[in-house]
Design a protein around this motif. Sequence first.
Motif, PDB file in Angstrom:
ATOM      1  N   GLN A 175      23.122  -2.995  93.938  1.00 57.46           N
ATOM      2  CA  GLN A 175      24.789  -2.879  94.351  1.00 57.46           C
ATOM      3  C   GLN A 175      24.862  -1.382  93.470  1.00 57.46           C
ATOM      4  O   GLN A 175      23.982  -0.916  92.483  1.00 57.46           O
ATOM      5  CB  GLN A 175      25.331  -3.781  93.514  1.00 57.46           C
ATOM      6  CG  GLN A 175      25.072  -5.114  93.977  1.00 57.46           C
ATOM      7  CD  GLN A 175      24.023  -5.843  93.561  1.00 57.46           C
ATOM      8  OE1 GLN A 175      23.759  -5.767  92.401  1.00 57.46           O
ATOM      9  NE2 GLN A 175      23.272  -6.808  94.145  1.00 57.46           N
ATOM     10  N   VAL A 176      26.004  -0.601  93.945  1.00 55.52           N
ATOM     11  CA  VAL A 176      26.236   0.606  93.336  1.00 55.52           C
ATOM     12  C   VAL A 176      27.803   0.900  93.527  1.00 55.52           C
ATOM     13  O   VAL A 176      28.434   0.173  94.410  1.00 55.52           O
ATOM     14  CB  VAL A 176      25.648   2.005  94.241  1.00 55.52           C
ATOM     15  CG1 VAL A 176      26.175   3.337  93.552  1.00 55.52           C
ATOM     16  CG2 VAL A 176      24.211   1.988  94.467  1.00 55.52           C
ATOM     17  N   SER A 177      28.434   1.286  92.438  1.00 55.57           N
ATOM     18  CA  SER A 177      29.694   1.438  92.348  1.00 55.57           C
ATOM     19  C   SER A 177      30.213   2.432  91.559  1.00 55.57           C
ATOM     20  O   SER A 177      29.336   3.039  90.778  1.00 55.57           O
ATOM     21  CB  SER A 177      30.697   0.385  92.030  1.00 55.57           C
ATOM     22  OG  SER A 177      32.122   0.355  92.241  1.00 55.57           O
ATOM     23  N   LEU A 233      32.416  -1.456  96.202  1.00 55.98           N
ATOM     24  CA  LEU A 233      31.030  -1.752  95.896  1.00 55.98           C
ATOM     25  C   LEU A 233      30.129  -1.789  97.150  1.00 55.98           C
ATOM     26  O   LEU A 233      30.639  -2.378  98.017  1.00 55.98           O
ATOM     27  CB  LEU A 233      31.166  -3.380  95.152  1.00 55.98           C
ATOM     28  CG  LEU A 233      29.901  -3.877  94.948  1.00 55.98           C
ATOM     29  CD1 LEU A 233      29.356  -3.120  93.601  1.00 55.98           C
ATOM     30  CD2 LEU A 233      29.936  -5.371  94.650  1.00 55.98           C
ATOM     31  N   LEU A 234      29.237  -0.950  96.868  1.00 56.71           N
ATOM     32  CA  LEU A 234      28.292  -0.940  98.151  1.00 56.71           C
ATOM     33  C   LEU A 234      26.935  -1.715  97.722  1.00 56.71           C
ATOM     34  O   LEU A 234      26.557  -1.887  96.541  1.00 56.71           O
ATOM     35  CB  LEU A 234      27.419   0.676  98.293  1.00 56.71           C
ATOM     36  CG  LEU A 234      26.760   0.720  99.300  1.00 56.71           C
ATOM     37  CD1 LEU A 234      27.318   0.695 100.611  1.00 56.71           C
ATOM     38  CD2 LEU A 234      26.068   2.219  99.220  1.00 56.71           C
ATOM     39  N   ILE A 235      26.653  -2.867  98.706  1.00 49.29           N
ATOM     40  CA  ILE A 235      25.430  -3.587  98.344  1.00 49.29           C
ATOM     41  C   ILE A 235      24.488  -3.418  99.556  1.00 49.29           C
ATOM     42  O   ILE A 235      24.760  -3.324 100.807  1.00 49.29           O
ATOM     43  CB  ILE A 235      25.852  -4.953  98.456  1.00 49.29           C
ATOM     44  CG1 ILE A 235      26.995  -5.304  97.518  1.00 49.29           C
ATOM     45  CG2 ILE A 235      24.834  -6.096  98.401  1.00 49.29           C
ATOM     46  CD1 ILE A 235      27.387  -6.977  97.512  1.00 49.29           C
ATOM     47  N   PHE A 236      23.333  -3.095  99.266  1.00 52.25           N
ATOM     48  CA  PHE A 236      22.156  -2.917  99.979  1.00 52.25           C
ATOM     49  C   PHE A 236      21.325  -3.729 100.076  1.00 52.25           C
ATOM     50  O   PHE A 236      20.644  -4.269  98.929  1.00 52.25           O
ATOM     51  CB  PHE A 236      21.512  -1.458  99.537  1.00 52.25           C
ATOM     52  CG  PHE A 236      20.883  -0.730 100.648  1.00 52.25           C
ATOM     53  CD1 PHE A 236      19.814  -0.826 101.347  1.00 52.25           C
ATOM     54  CD2 PHE A 236      21.582   0.524 101.137  1.00 52.25           C
ATOM     55  CE1 PHE A 236      19.361  -0.466 102.318  1.00 52.25           C
ATOM     56  CE2 PHE A 236      21.098   1.474 102.306  1.00 52.25           C
ATOM     57  CZ  PHE A 236      19.904   0.870 102.735  1.00 52.25           C
ATOM     58  N   ASN A 288      20.350  -4.212 105.608  1.00 52.77           N
ATOM     59  CA  ASN A 288      21.668  -4.448 105.686  1.00 52.77           C
ATOM     60  C   ASN A 288      22.515  -3.864 104.480  1.00 52.77           C
ATOM     61  O   ASN A 288      22.098  -3.767 103.432  1.00 52.77           O
ATOM     62  CB  ASN A 288      22.139  -5.994 105.744  1.00 52.77           C
ATOM     63  CG  ASN A 288      21.566  -6.802 106.948  1.00 52.77           C
ATOM     64  OD1 ASN A 288      21.721  -6.135 108.044  1.00 52.77           O
ATOM     65  ND2 ASN A 288      21.285  -7.949 106.769  1.00 52.77           N
ATOM     66  N   MET A 289      23.945  -3.266 104.978  1.00 49.38           N
ATOM     67  CA  MET A 289      24.237  -2.591 104.001  1.00 49.38           C
ATOM     68  C   MET A 289      26.034  -2.911 103.949  1.00 49.38           C
ATOM     69  O   MET A 289      26.370  -2.890 105.444  1.00 49.38           O
ATOM     70  CB  MET A 289      24.423  -1.185 104.050  1.00 49.38           C
ATOM     71  CG  MET A 289      25.026  -0.253 103.003  1.00 49.38           C
ATOM     72  SD  MET A 289      24.509   1.571 102.925  1.00 49.38           S
ATOM     73  CE  MET A 289      25.085   1.932 104.760  1.00 49.38           C
ATOM     74  N   LYS A 290      26.581  -3.220 102.978  1.00 47.55           N
ATOM     75  CA  LYS A 290      27.935  -3.913 103.095  1.00 47.55           C
ATOM     76  C   LYS A 290      28.876  -2.952 101.800  1.00 47.55           C
ATOM     77  O   LYS A 290      28.235  -2.863 100.989  1.00 47.55           O
ATOM     78  CB  LYS A 290      28.091  -5.387 103.069  1.00 47.55           C
ATOM     79  CG  LYS A 290      27.487  -6.120 103.851  1.00 47.55           C
ATOM     80  CD  LYS A 290      27.612  -7.727 103.452  1.00 47.55           C
ATOM     81  CE  LYS A 290      26.675  -8.695 104.342  1.00 47.55           C
ATOM     82  NZ  LYS A 290      26.612 -10.063 104.168  1.00 47.55           N
ATOM     83  N   LYS A 291      30.024  -2.927 102.399  1.00 50.37           N
ATOM     84  CA  LYS A 291      30.886  -2.196 101.435  1.00 50.37           C
ATOM     85  C   LYS A 291      32.248  -3.114 101.089  1.00 50.37           C
ATOM     86  O   LYS A 291      32.927  -3.420 102.242  1.00 50.37           O
ATOM     87  CB  LYS A 291      31.215  -0.986 101.873  1.00 50.37           C
ATOM     88  CG  LYS A 291      32.154   0.104 100.784  1.00 50.37           C
ATOM     89  CD  LYS A 291      32.434   1.399 101.178  1.00 50.37           C
ATOM     90  CE  LYS A 291      31.496   2.126 101.827  1.00 50.37           C
ATOM     91  NZ  LYS A 291      32.161   3.642 102.394  1.00 50.37           N
ATOM     92  N   PHE A 292      32.355  -3.374  99.951  1.00 49.93           N
ATOM     93  CA  PHE A 292      33.549  -4.349  99.663  1.00 49.93           C
ATOM     94  C   PHE A 292      34.633  -3.301  98.771  1.00 49.93           C
ATOM     95  O   PHE A 292      34.133  -2.486  98.022  1.00 49.93           O
ATOM     96  CB  PHE A 292      33.186  -5.310  98.662  1.00 49.93           C
ATOM     97  CG  PHE A 292      32.504  -6.302  99.401  1.00 49.93           C
ATOM     98  CD1 PHE A 292      32.827  -7.413 100.229  1.00 49.93           C
ATOM     99  CD2 PHE A 292      30.770  -6.347  99.512  1.00 49.93           C
ATOM    100  CE1 PHE A 292      31.974  -8.484 101.010  1.00 49.93           C
ATOM    101  CE2 PHE A 292      30.225  -6.851  99.904  1.00 49.93           C
ATOM    102  CZ  PHE A 292      30.591  -8.183 100.806  1.00 49.93           C
ATOM    103  N   HIS A 293      35.536  -3.688  98.893  1.00 52.25           N
ATOM    104  CA  HIS A 293      37.076  -2.966  98.293  1.00 52.25           C
ATOM    105  C   HIS A 293      37.317  -3.659  96.936  1.00 52.25           C
ATOM    106  O   HIS A 293      37.613  -4.887  96.945  1.00 52.25           O
ATOM    107  CB  HIS A 293      38.211  -2.675  99.046  1.00 52.25           C
ATOM    108  CG  HIS A 293      37.503  -1.705 100.199  1.00 52.25           C
ATOM    109  ND1 HIS A 293      37.907  -0.324 100.084  1.00 52.25           N
ATOM    110  CD2 HIS A 293      37.214  -1.814 101.508  1.00 52.25           C
ATOM    111  CE1 HIS A 293      37.862   0.352 101.216  1.00 52.25           C
ATOM    112  NE2 HIS A 293      37.104  -0.492 102.150  1.00 52.25           N
TER     113      HIS A 293
END
Length: 379
Positions: free
Chosen positions: A166-168, A231-234, A240-245
């Motif tokens: 995860q990255v943010s 929040l970027l989850i890889f 798969n890559m997902k981005k949450f606000h």
Amino acid sequence: MSKDIKFNFLNADEQERYQKHLTLKEIGYEGQIALKNSSVLCIGAGGLGSSVLIYLAATGIGKIGIADNDSVEKSNLQRQIIHGTNTIGNLKIDSARERITKFNPNCELLTFAERINPKNALKIIREFDVICDCSDNFGTRYLINDACLILNKPLVFGSVQGFEGQVSVFNLHKNSPNLRDLLPESPAKNAVPTCEEYGVVGVSTGLIGILQVNEIIKIILKKGDILDGKLLIFDLLNINMKKFHLKSDQINKPIKNLSQFEDFYSEEQCSEQSNSIDIINAHDFNRLYKAKPNKILLIDVRENEEFSTFAIEGSISIPLNHLNEESYIEFIQKESLIKDVFTICQSGKRSAKASKILSKFKIQSRSIKGGIEKGRGIL
């Protein structure tokens, strides 16, 4: 961005080294100057920190801080690529400094051989423009987060476990979210396993670390879509890559001090003095030393310059980053057959690490608690 002397030029080496940056319209000469004038603190020189530090240096960040009090172990090398087999047993900050200095001598390096804790967090973090969290436990992550809130520092967050990372970016602006908007409370101490316990694929730390540096570059250049409030989850296993606000909740903003962390870390944890190390205080050592000085091998693991300034009579100098060399180990093993081995440094932190190193070679030793700082008057 840095409070230090501002540069308005690149030297010949830098112009050649950063040539591909200079041709990018998003960076160019002015952007490279901005990178040179910036300072970044990397907290942790492990898996994430390894790729972060290498790419910070490659990018041309002018001042790089490294905070870590751990030593290199062979099991680290699967993911901690800044270290090598030849640096096993050395402090990670020393290993990282050696690698970066050879890689890019234009970078100013500041190292802190201590774990970030409530007593030093604000002092260390205050000196840098951007903070990069490469720690491996929730207690430290929340401590770093809160210190950045108090000091108004942008925080680039990264974490990995298994094949996932995860990255943010937290606290970039006044109304930006922070870690407490993602998880309001830190999990209980030791409730969540670290990568040492759970396991991690080496490339995940490399990828997430590189993504952290990418955010740092964008923050300094003020370019691109920064992960502020996202929040970027890889998932590397399934690609798969997902981005949450994330939304900022003002209830998580009024943090004035770090008092809630006072009981989270013990003194032993901050100095990496685990229960597996035998520790003796200066008074007790002094009594033993006076009684049988010829039966004691006292190893001073400070640097040569420190040893030459002041040293305990009868002690021998073996700097910590040389302790695992074969000739020294063979000497200590031989001496330990007829003498009791003790390690000493300035405060007790490096001597504790030295005793850890010696234990790996089946050499029993005791670290002198408080070191020369507390023992000077009686030793």
